[in-house]
Write a protein that holds these residues in place. Structure first.
Motif, short mmCIF file in Angstrom:
data_model
loop_
_atom_site.label_atom_id
_atom_site.label_comp_id
_atom_site.label_asym_id
_atom_site.label_seq_id
_atom_site.Cartn_x
_atom_site.Cartn_y
_atom_site.Cartn_z
N ASP A 10 42.60 49.40 45.33
CA ASP A 10 41.03 49.16 45.48
C ASP A 10 40.73 47.58 45.55
O ASP A 10 40.12 47.27 46.12
N LEU A 11 41.37 47.22 44.30
CA LEU A 11 41.30 45.88 44.16
C LEU A 11 41.86 45.03 45.38
O LEU A 11 41.26 43.88 45.86
N VAL A 14 39.32 45.13 47.95
CA VAL A 14 38.28 44.30 47.69
C VAL A 14 38.16 42.90 47.89
O VAL A 14 37.65 42.25 48.43
N LEU A 30 33.50 46.49 42.36
CA LEU A 30 34.31 47.51 42.00
C LEU A 30 33.23 48.34 41.10
O LEU A 30 33.41 49.52 41.21
N TYR A 34 32.62 52.09 41.69
CA TYR A 34 33.04 53.14 40.60
C TYR A 34 31.95 53.81 39.95
O TYR A 34 32.06 54.79 39.17
#
Length: 93
Positions: A10-11, A14, A30, A34
């Motif tokens: 996910d990082l 992003v 994030l 989340y």
């Protein structure tokens, strides 16, 4: 990319998707996704792991702010993952 955690993946996504990927912008993105707070103790060590793996680069904008960018390898990994996911979805139908 198979050896990344879901959070690290996910990082990477992003960082690749932001116009101005610096620590707080990444953290904000994030947290929106989340729907909970992301602590610095989780964020920055995982960003450093992606740097060590050669998927993103870290540079210093000023004395307090680091900027991140996706490397060629990181971009290739995202593209390969996207193709794999698309192929997997097509076969399920």
């Amino acid at each position: 990319m198979y050896d990344l955690t879901g959070f690290q993946r996910d990082l990477l996504y992003v960082v690749a998707g932001l116009d101005d990927p610096h620590g707080l912008a990444i953290k904000d993105e994030l947290e929106d996704y989340y729907e909970k707070e992301i602590h610095h103790g989780r964020l920055y060590p995982n960003l450093d792991t992606l740097v060590e793996k050669g998927l993103i680069e870290k540079s210093q904008r000023d004395r307090r702010t680091n900027e991140y960018s996706t490397t060629r390898r990181g971009t290739r990994e995202i593209e390969a993952r996207t193709e794999w996911e698309a192929g997997d979805i097509d076969h399920d139908g």
